[in-house]
Structures are given as C-alpha cells and as structure tokens.
Motif scaffolding. Sequence first.
Motif, PDB file in Angstrom:
ATOM      1  N   ALA A 179       0.702  -4.584  -0.096  1.00  0.00           N
ATOM      2  CA  ALA A 179       1.268  -3.468   0.667  1.00  0.00           C
ATOM      3  C   ALA A 179       0.222  -2.873   1.604  1.00  0.00           C
ATOM      4  O   ALA A 179       0.521  -2.532   2.755  1.00  0.00           O
ATOM      5  CB  ALA A 179       1.804  -2.404  -0.282  1.00  0.00           C
ATOM      6  N   VAL A 216      -0.271  -5.130   4.550  1.00  0.00           N
ATOM      7  CA  VAL A 216       0.821  -5.016   5.521  1.00  0.00           C
ATOM      8  C   VAL A 216       0.466  -3.985   6.581  1.00  0.00           C
ATOM      9  O   VAL A 216       0.648  -4.205   7.786  1.00  0.00           O
ATOM     10  CB  VAL A 216       2.135  -4.643   4.806  1.00  0.00           C
ATOM     11  CG1 VAL A 216       3.189  -4.180   5.818  1.00  0.00           C
ATOM     12  CG2 VAL A 216       2.658  -5.835   4.016  1.00  0.00           C
ATOM     13  N   GLY A 268       6.544  -6.328   3.554  1.00  0.00           N
ATOM     14  CA  GLY A 268       6.609  -5.004   2.945  1.00  0.00           C
ATOM     15  C   GLY A 268       7.899  -4.797   2.172  1.00  0.00           C
ATOM     16  O   GLY A 268       7.892  -4.283   1.047  1.00  0.00           O
ATOM     17  N   VAL A 270       7.731  -6.676  -1.026  1.00  0.00           N
ATOM     18  CA  VAL A 270       6.995  -5.924  -2.047  1.00  0.00           C
ATOM     19  C   VAL A 270       7.921  -4.937  -2.748  1.00  0.00           C
ATOM     20  O   VAL A 270       7.872  -4.768  -3.978  1.00  0.00           O
ATOM     21  CB  VAL A 270       5.801  -5.179  -1.409  1.00  0.00           C
ATOM     22  CG1 VAL A 270       5.201  -4.165  -2.385  1.00  0.00           C
ATOM     23  CG2 VAL A 270       4.730  -6.176  -0.969  1.00  0.00           C
ATOM     24  N   ALA A 278       3.066   0.698  -4.951  1.00  0.00           N
ATOM     25  CA  ALA A 278       3.291  -0.475  -4.101  1.00  0.00           C
ATOM     26  C   ALA A 278       4.646  -0.370  -3.412  1.00  0.00           C
ATOM     27  O   ALA A 278       4.774  -0.695  -2.223  1.00  0.00           O
ATOM     28  CB  ALA A 278       3.222  -1.751  -4.941  1.00  0.00           C
ATOM     29  N   GLY A 284       4.613  -0.117   0.494  1.00  0.00           N
ATOM     30  CA  GLY A 284       5.230  -1.277   1.135  1.00  0.00           C
ATOM     31  C   GLY A 284       6.471  -0.906   1.921  1.00  0.00           C
ATOM     32  O   GLY A 284       6.653  -1.351   3.060  1.00  0.00           O
TER      33      GLY A 284
END
Length: 277
Positions: free
Chosen positions: A138, A141, A167, A170, A191, A195
């Motif tokens: 994440a 990203v 993302g 995730v 996360a 994300g």
Amino acid sequence: MICALGAAICFGTASVLQAVAARAAEPGTGSGVDPALLMRALRQWRYLAGLGLDAVGFVLQIIALRHIPIYAVGAALAASLAVTAVVASRLLKVRLSRTEWGAVWVVCAGLLMLGLASGEEGSGTGSLALELGLLVVAGLVLLVGMVAGRLPDGPRALVLGLAAGTGFGVVEVSVRLIDSVWDLRDPALYALLLGGGAAFLLLTSALQRGSVTAATAGLVLGETIGPAVVGVVWLGDRTREGLAWLAILGFVVAIAGSLALARFGEPPEVAEPLPTP
C-alpha cells in the motif's frame, strides 16, 4: 456472487460519472498524487453520485469477499467494465458495435463459468508477514503514484491505473484478513485504509488526463490477478471438486472480455465540456 455482481453494477456506473466529473474539474499540477484534484472533483455532483455508488458497492464487495473466493469476486468486479459499456452507451450516447456487444456477452459467459466452478472461500487466515506485506505494498502504491506524476500522459495513465488497481487489490485481501475493525493493532486494517485511499487519489488523477482506456486496463489487471494469487496460495481458496479448469477458463475469459471493453470509462472526445455547478 449476487453481491459481487451488485458491486460490479455500482462500480461500473460510478466510473462513468467519475470520469466525466474528473474531466470537467480544473486541471491542477499534474502530479500522480493530487489531493487538490480530488477536492475539485468533489464539487461535481456526478463525482459525489459516483462516490455514493462506490460506497454501496464496497459494502456488497465486503459481503462477497466473506463468502466466496477472492478470484471470483475479482473477476466480477472486473466485469464492471461491461456495466460501464452499457451505461456509457445510454448516458454518453456511445454506440456499441456488434463486436463490443459480443465482448459484453463474453464477460457474462466467463462469470457464469466462475459461478459454477467456485467453491467456498478458503479457511486460511493469513499470517502477520502477509499483513505487513500488504501494508508495504500500500505504501509502494503511493510512491509509484508520485513517480508516475512526472511521466508523459500515455505511460502516466497506465502506471497510475495499475497502481490504483493494486491499491484496490490490497483492499480485497485486507477484508479477508481483518477479524475486527476495532482492533487497532491489526496491520491489515491500516493496509486497507492506506491502499484504498491511495487508489482513489491515483484513479482520479488517471481519469483526468491521458488515456482512460489505458488507466482502466491497468486497473483491471492490478485488482484481479494479484489478489487471486494471494487467495489461492495463502488463503486456501479452492474450486468445486474437478472444476478447477472451468474456474481458470472463466477467469481468463471474464478478464479478456473486460479488457476489450476498457475504453468505456472515457467520455467521447467530441462532447462539449460540462459546466461546473
């Protein structure tokens, strides 16, 4: 599976509304992570309507992820592009050719195969290492989004779309790993938040400039393949006895049909700019 398809309808309709709103928003710095762009887009009623549909879709997605394998949910969400194509043909007056209508039916056929072959969700709960890995992904990203902001429009849209899809991927896996939203020590919870937030920022930036087709194709690949692999390898997702081949075929067919329809997140170039309310 009904919830997953309901989520696809919500997300597919929202993408059309958000693409139009993002294009109507005033251009900003061009950065891959541009919170100011998101704030400008929020002044568009179409973007707000899209967010409302996204919220409903997210609830349906959570229900689906708690009951069927991640690969089935991911393919259903990718099929939101078929919904986007149909909605775009109505709202944006985009005409679908016979080939494109064929791609819509290919997506439906792939989902039917997946529905017939999917077993119950795996019993695996994941490990701390997997949860920490999701948190790292994440964060990456966001980093990729910052770098992508300096790329030319063509590769910029593809990279931002792929990062946004990662993302959202995730988020899909995190939903399976979270036992309680009140457990603030759970890395999967952070996360999910990081994300999901990063994915929204990057996708909004990708929809404003460059090829929305490329961005949407990257989004589909990012949010389907990785989570499907995690579900099978680490979380124990399986198919019905003897139907693994049908699940694989259905997954490939649904994703291929979705990619063929990727351009329908993009408003027609000939359309006049919509006035900001």
